[in-house]
Write a protein that holds these residues in place. Structure first.
Motif, PDB file in Angstrom:
ATOM      1  N   ARG A 192     -23.830  30.364  52.205  1.00 19.85           N
ATOM      2  CA  ARG A 192     -22.432  30.012  52.469  1.00 19.85           C
ATOM      3  C   ARG A 192     -21.544  30.306  51.267  1.00 19.85           C
ATOM      4  N   THR A 232     -33.954  24.955  52.138  1.00 17.28           N
ATOM      5  CA  THR A 232     -32.520  24.713  52.237  1.00 17.28           C
ATOM      6  C   THR A 232     -32.019  24.207  50.898  1.00 17.28           C
ATOM      7  N   LEU A 261     -17.429  23.521  49.300  1.00 18.31           N
ATOM      8  CA  LEU A 261     -18.472  22.701  49.932  1.00 18.31           C
ATOM      9  C   LEU A 261     -18.501  21.320  49.287  1.00 18.31           C
ATOM     10  N   THR A 293     -28.864  22.508  48.833  1.00 15.73           N
ATOM     11  CA  THR A 293     -27.684  21.699  49.154  1.00 15.73           C
ATOM     12  C   THR A 293     -26.902  21.354  47.892  1.00 15.73           C
ATOM     13  N   VAL A 294     -25.661  20.921  48.072  1.00 16.91           N
ATOM     14  CA  VAL A 294     -24.777  20.590  46.951  1.00 16.91           C
ATOM     15  C   VAL A 294     -25.129  19.206  46.408  1.00 16.91           C
ATOM     16  N   ARG A 295     -25.426  19.148  45.112  1.00 19.51           N
ATOM     17  CA  ARG A 295     -25.663  17.845  44.458  1.00 19.51           C
ATOM     18  C   ARG A 295     -24.321  17.183  44.142  1.00 19.51           C
ATOM     19  N   ASP A 326     -21.191  26.261  58.357  1.00 23.46           N
ATOM     20  CA  ASP A 326     -22.486  25.618  58.149  1.00 23.46           C
ATOM     21  C   ASP A 326     -23.548  26.312  59.004  1.00 23.46           C
ATOM     22  N   GLY A 375     -23.787  17.225  49.336  1.00 21.44           N
ATOM     23  CA  GLY A 375     -24.638  17.029  50.503  1.00 21.44           C
ATOM     24  C   GLY A 375     -24.614  18.196  51.466  1.00 21.44           C
ATOM     25  N   ALA A 376     -23.596  19.058  51.335  1.00 23.59           N
ATOM     26  CA  ALA A 376     -23.477  20.188  52.278  1.00 23.59           C
ATOM     27  C   ALA A 376     -24.563  21.231  52.019  1.00 23.59           C
ATOM     28  N   ASN A 377     -24.896  21.964  53.055  1.00 19.74           N
ATOM     29  CA  ASN A 377     -25.835  23.078  52.929  1.00 19.74           C
ATOM     30  C   ASN A 377     -25.195  24.232  52.161  1.00 19.74           C
ATOM     31  N   ILE A 378     -25.988  24.883  51.289  1.00 19.80           N
ATOM     32  CA  ILE A 378     -25.519  26.092  50.597  1.00 19.80           C
ATOM     33  C   ILE A 378     -26.273  27.318  51.110  1.00 19.80           C
TER      34      ILE A 378
END
Lengths: 83, 163
Positions: free
Chosen positions: B82, B33, B86, B35-37, B9, B89-92
Motif C-alpha cells: 500500500r 502481513t 496509513l 502493519t503500522v506500529r 486495504d 494498526g493498518a496493513n502495509i
C-alpha cells in the motif's frame, strides 16, 4: 533530461521533478550529482551527503558510476524503507 | 498480475482464496502481513505516509518476484504493497507464497520481504501526534538480512522436503 526526486530529496529541492538540459560533459550519475549541487542551496542541501542518495535510471537502481547515456528518466531518492 | 501497488486495504484471506481457487496441487501457503506500529523510538505515531515511485515500484516488485520463482519451486505468489497515509494498526504489505511443500513457501516469503524492503522504491514518513514529520531511516539490519541469500540455496532437484 527528465529528473525525478522522492521523499526528503524532493522536500529539500522543493519539487517532485523537472526537465533540464544537461551539459555534454556529464557522463555519469556522480557527474550529474556534482553539477546539480552547483544549481543552488536547495540542491546543495539535498546532495550534501551523496552516500545517502540513491539513483535509478529508467526505473532501475544504478550505482554512482553508471553512465547516463541513453537515459530517459533519472531519479534520486533516499535509501528505500518500504515493507 | 500477482503484484499490486494500491492505496486501498487488502484482505489476506481473500487473496489466499483467489490464489488457490480450483487448485489441488498446492500443499503449503505462507503469508506475511506488515502493519503500522503505533510508536517509534518511544514516541507515539499519529500516522505513517508511504511515498512510492509509480512504475518503478511495480517493476521492482515483479523483478523480485521473478527471482523467487527462479529460486524455489513456487506454484503461486502475491505481493500487495500500500501507499498513502496509513493509521497505526493498518496493513502495509502482504506477501503470499504457495508451493507443494512448506520449506519453499517459508523461504520464498522471507526472501521476498528481505528484497522488497531493500529494493522496492517506497519511503515511510512518520507523523507524530504534534504534527511533526520524520522520514524513517533505512536499517542496517535490513541490508544484513540480504547477505544470507547470496548463498546458493537453490533446492536440490529431486529432493523433496517433508510437507
Amino acid at each position: 533530461m527528465k529528473l525525478l526526486y522522492f521523499a526528503w530529496v524532493r522536500e529539500r529541492i522543493g519539487r517532485a521533478g523537472e526537465t533540464l538540459e544537461l551539459p555534454a560533459e556529464i557522463r555519469t550519475v556522480a557527474d550529474l550529482v556534482a553539477w546539480l549541487k552547483t544549481r543552488g542551496p536547495e540542491y546543495a542541501e539535498a546532495f550534501a551527503r551523496p552516500d545517502l542518495v540513491r539513483a535509478a535510471i529508467n526505473q532501475e537502481h544504478v550505482k554512482p558510476d553508471a553512465p547516463i547515456a541513453g537515459a530517459r528518466e533519472i531519479a534520486f531518492f533516499p535509501p528505500v524503507t518500504g515493507g | 498480475m500477482s503484484v499490486r501497488v494500491q492505496a486501498d486495504d487488502f484482505d489476506a484471506s481473500h487473496e489466499i482464496a483467489a490464489l488457490t481457487a480450483n487448485r489441488t496441487d498446492i500443499g503449503a501457503i505462507v503469508t506475511f502481513t506488515g502493519t503500522v506500529r503505533g510508536e517509534a523510538k518511544g514516541k507515539s505515531i499519529a500516522s505513517m505516509t508511504l511515498e512510492h515511485y509509480p512504475g518503478m515500484t511495480e517493476a521492482e516488485l515483479e523483478r523480485v518476484e521473478a527471482e523467487a520463482h527462479a529460486r524455489w519451486p513456487l506454484d503461486a505468489t502475491r505481493i500487495i504493497h500500500r501507499f498513502g497515509e496509513l493509521k497505526p494498526g493498518a496493513n502495509i504489505v502482504l506477501v503470499v507464497t504457495a508451493s507443494r511443500h512448506r520449506q519453499a513457501a517459508f523461504e520464498a516469503a522471507e526472501y521476498l520481504m528481505d528484497y522488497l524492503k531493500s529494493r522496492a522504491p517506497f519511503w515511510k514518513k512518520e507523523t507524530a501526534a504534534d504534527g511533526t514529520g520524520n522520514w524513517v531511516d533505512a536499517r542496517e539490519t535490513d541490508e544484513a538480512a540480504l547477505a544470507r541469500w547470496n548463498l546458493p540455496v537453490k533446492p536440490t532437484p529431486g529432493v523433496k522436503p517433508a510437507g
